[in-house]
Scaffold this motif. Sequence first.
Motif, PDB file in Angstrom:
ATOM      1  N   ALA A 146       0.825  -1.215   0.000  1.00 54.64           N
ATOM      2  CA  ALA A 146       0.000   0.000   0.000  1.00 54.64           C
ATOM      3  C   ALA A 146       0.854   1.258   0.000  1.00 54.64           C
ATOM      4  CB  ALA A 146      -0.931  -0.006   1.210  1.00 54.64           C
ATOM      5  N   ALA A 147       2.132   1.134   0.420  1.00 53.65           N
ATOM      6  CA  ALA A 147       2.992   2.312   0.455  1.00 53.65           C
ATOM      7  C   ALA A 147       3.377   2.789  -0.939  1.00 53.65           C
ATOM      8  CB  ALA A 147       4.256   1.995   1.248  1.00 53.65           C
ATOM      9  N   ALA A 148       3.232   1.926  -1.963  1.00 52.95           N
ATOM     10  CA  ALA A 148       3.570   2.323  -3.331  1.00 52.95           C
ATOM     11  C   ALA A 148       2.572   3.346  -3.838  1.00 52.95           C
ATOM     12  CB  ALA A 148       3.584   1.112  -4.241  1.00 52.95           C
ATOM     13  N   GLU A 149       3.076   4.453  -4.390  1.00 51.23           N
ATOM     14  CA  GLU A 149       2.194   5.493  -4.935  1.00 51.23           C
ATOM     15  C   GLU A 149       1.763   5.160  -6.356  1.00 51.23           C
ATOM     16  OE1 GLU A 149       4.678   8.816  -2.369  1.00 51.23           O
ATOM     17  OE2 GLU A 149       4.575   8.974  -4.540  1.00 51.23           O
ATOM     18  N   ALA A 150       2.554   4.344  -7.025  1.00 50.61           N
ATOM     19  CA  ALA A 150       2.205   3.917  -8.378  1.00 50.61           C
ATOM     20  C   ALA A 150       2.836   2.558  -8.632  1.00 50.61           C
ATOM     21  CB  ALA A 150       2.691   4.928  -9.415  1.00 50.61           C
ATOM     22  N   VAL A 151       2.211   1.805  -9.525  1.00 49.82           N
ATOM     23  CA  VAL A 151       2.706   0.501  -9.925  1.00 49.82           C
ATOM     24  C   VAL A 151       2.931   0.517 -11.431  1.00 49.82           C
ATOM     25  CG1 VAL A 151       2.107  -1.943 -10.194  1.00 49.82           C
ATOM     26  CG2 VAL A 151       1.687  -0.785  -8.026  1.00 49.82           C
TER      27      VAL A 151
ATOM     28  N   LYS B 157       7.485   6.583  -4.622  1.00 45.90           N
ATOM     29  CA  LYS B 157       7.608   5.191  -4.178  1.00 45.90           C
ATOM     30  C   LYS B 157       6.806   4.315  -5.142  1.00 45.90           C
ATOM     31  CE  LYS B 157       8.036   6.503   0.683  1.00 45.90           C
ATOM     32  NZ  LYS B 157       7.508   6.313   2.061  1.00 45.90           N
ATOM     33  N   VAL B 158       7.509   3.442  -5.855  1.00 42.75           N
ATOM     34  CA  VAL B 158       6.835   2.681  -6.910  1.00 42.75           C
ATOM     35  C   VAL B 158       7.216   1.203  -6.842  1.00 42.75           C
ATOM     36  CG1 VAL B 158       6.840   4.692  -8.428  1.00 42.75           C
ATOM     37  CG2 VAL B 158       8.675   3.010  -8.610  1.00 42.75           C
ATOM     38  N   GLN B 159       6.348   0.404  -7.420  1.00 40.75           N
ATOM     39  CA  GLN B 159       6.630  -1.002  -7.632  1.00 40.75           C
ATOM     40  C   GLN B 159       6.574  -1.291  -9.129  1.00 40.75           C
ATOM     41  OE1 GLN B 159       4.083  -3.614  -5.435  1.00 40.75           O
ATOM     42  NE2 GLN B 159       5.278  -3.433  -3.562  1.00 40.75           N
TER      43      GLN B 159
ATOM     44  N   VAL C 291       0.724   2.299 -14.090  1.00 40.37           N
ATOM     45  CA  VAL C 291       1.320   2.775 -15.335  1.00 40.37           C
ATOM     46  C   VAL C 291       1.575   1.555 -16.217  1.00 40.37           C
ATOM     47  CG1 VAL C 291       3.250   4.005 -16.375  1.00 40.37           C
ATOM     48  CG2 VAL C 291       2.404   4.708 -14.115  1.00 40.37           C
ATOM     49  N   PHE C 292       0.790   1.420 -17.268  1.00 37.49           N
ATOM     50  CA  PHE C 292       0.973   0.328 -18.224  1.00 37.49           C
ATOM     51  C   PHE C 292       1.900   0.811 -19.335  1.00 37.49           C
ATOM     52  CE2 PHE C 292      -3.228  -0.663 -16.379  1.00 37.49           C
ATOM     53  CZ  PHE C 292      -2.997  -1.963 -15.957  1.00 37.49           C
ATOM     54  N   VAL C 293       2.899   0.007 -19.654  1.00 36.74           N
ATOM     55  CA  VAL C 293       3.871   0.373 -20.679  1.00 36.74           C
ATOM     56  C   VAL C 293       3.956  -0.745 -21.704  1.00 36.74           C
ATOM     57  CG1 VAL C 293       6.247   1.079 -21.160  1.00 36.74           C
ATOM     58  CG2 VAL C 293       5.205   1.620 -18.944  1.00 36.74           C
ATOM     59  N   GLY C 294       3.794  -0.398 -22.980  1.00 35.98           N
ATOM     60  CA  GLY C 294       3.915  -1.379 -24.042  1.00 35.98           C
ATOM     61  C   GLY C 294       5.325  -1.941 -24.107  1.00 35.98           C
ATOM     62  N   HIS C 295       5.412  -3.261 -24.350  1.00 35.58           N
ATOM     63  CA  HIS C 295       6.729  -3.903 -24.323  1.00 35.58           C
ATOM     64  C   HIS C 295       6.718  -5.169 -25.158  1.00 35.58           C
ATOM     65  CE1 HIS C 295      10.570  -5.350 -22.902  1.00 35.58           C
ATOM     66  NE2 HIS C 295      10.021  -6.466 -22.447  1.00 35.58           N
ATOM     67  N   ASP C 296       7.790  -5.370 -25.889  1.00 35.90           N
ATOM     68  CA  ASP C 296       8.000  -6.595 -26.648  1.00 35.90           C
ATOM     69  C   ASP C 296       8.986  -7.457 -25.882  1.00 35.90           C
ATOM     70  OD1 ASP C 296       8.639  -8.614 -28.397  1.00 35.90           O
ATOM     71  OD2 ASP C 296       9.241  -7.310 -30.054  1.00 35.90           O
ATOM     72  N   GLU C 297       8.552  -8.660 -25.474  1.00 36.11           N
ATOM     73  CA  GLU C 297       9.406  -9.508 -24.633  1.00 36.11           C
ATOM     74  C   GLU C 297      10.717  -9.883 -25.304  1.00 36.11           C
ATOM     75  OE1 GLU C 297       6.209 -10.622 -25.303  1.00 36.11           O
ATOM     76  OE2 GLU C 297       5.121 -10.685 -23.382  1.00 36.11           O
TER      77      GLU C 297
END
Length: 507
Positions: free
Chosen positions: A15-20, A109-111, A78-84
Amino acid sequence: MSVQFTYGTRSTEQAAAEAVIRFVSKKELVQGEGAMPIVQPQIDDALKAQYAKGLFKADAEQVEVMPTLGLYPAAHIVFVGHDEEAGASGLRLAAAAAAKALKKLRAEKVQILLPDAVLEGAYASIGAERAAQALTEGLLLALHVRQPLKREQSERFTLKEVAFVPQGAAVAAEHATLWESGIAKGKLYAEGVNLARDLTNLPGNDLTPERLAYHAEEMARELDLEIEVIDEWSAAEQRMGGLLGVGQGSINPPRMIVIHYKGNPGSEEAWGLIGKGITFDTGGISLKRAEGMQEMISDMGGAAAVLGAMRVIGELKPAINVIAVIPTAENMPSDRAIKPGDVLRMMSGHTVEIVNTDAEGRLVLADGLTTAITRGATKLVDVATLTGAVSVALGTQATGAVTNHEELFKQVQAASERAGERIWQLPAYPEYKKQIKSDAADLKNSGGRYAGTITGGLFIGHFAEGLPWVHLDIAGTAWLESSRGWETKGATGVMVRTLIELIVHHE
């Protein structure tokens, strides 16, 4: 850097993460029922709806920020497009894109959730350590910005805590040591790049040759490295005609900076890293046009790259010898300045006819190569914002290279590929050397408009004395008008990570 990075299983203090941050592939967005959740069912449905409408396509660097509205412990995802399969550069770009979104959210503070697909793809292609390093570099490099000089100084936004959390808990413990090592390297590499950026962004009335030498001395003292700072009188004794000729038009005298790193005292082999350190370039008597001249504070980008790399080399302490040489001067027009038609005698003894005083970088680098050779360098790499012509040829997308030794170039190129910094080799046919032959001296310092990047490089190569040598022209890549990926507006710190990879992980 003060950012605290951790890697492991999901924290009880989530819960301490401000964004994931969650990297997402197109494959995940078209999976049907029964598939592993992306984050949380309702949020997943909203993201897939965006995909169905063509608003979020999961393309590289594309970002979608969603408020969680209480459906998830963090306020935003935060969703980020990515090619594995994109490897280290893909991870670095994805992390950089996420970092820019975090800055807008002011999330300290992020995860970062790491799905199995990302981890498996990264491990298969580059390994856990390089994956961690790339992600760390992407985050830290993208957040760095030029610090303006203002009456009321504003603080740079910075992350405070970053937790890498594998969504498949089985791999967490297995790769923890490699992740910790990769994170540490990523932080160190980013520090080297950001040092180079900060130096290059300094205004010319602050960063004179003497001040650049002062910064080098401070770094050497901190890392317990041996340093020589050769002033104008010692340079005259050593007959550094190129350095003195370029610097004689300025009230700020030139300096030749030499840093010795002796990681393998028993070896006769030593890398010579030479960085062009023109702290400001007016063009001299062959004056540049006024428009855009303020960007000539970046004409010491090669010197900054060498200093940034030496900082990391001094911290990592590889078992190898390095001689870093920075010829630094200010190129100014005055009653004392060199002029077209003058002939200079270089440190090597060769003479050079000056046909264009704006082709000054190669003059100081010529003495820089000779300085490195006289101190024991056995292979040479110079980095320089040398020619505008390289931007005409390659734009801002790649650094140009000229070499006399294919094997050495292959080592440099392999290092650049690991770093994600593009280098493109230009030909060095013997015919090009005819363009820099002079009727008044051994050489002239410009071969004219055609093949300017190549002839400028070959001029420098003339002073390599037959030793393996690679020239890297960063005039198009050292400074950007707008940010891209992990490279920021202004100074980019390009080639710092390539030089580190070359020295620390050479084969």
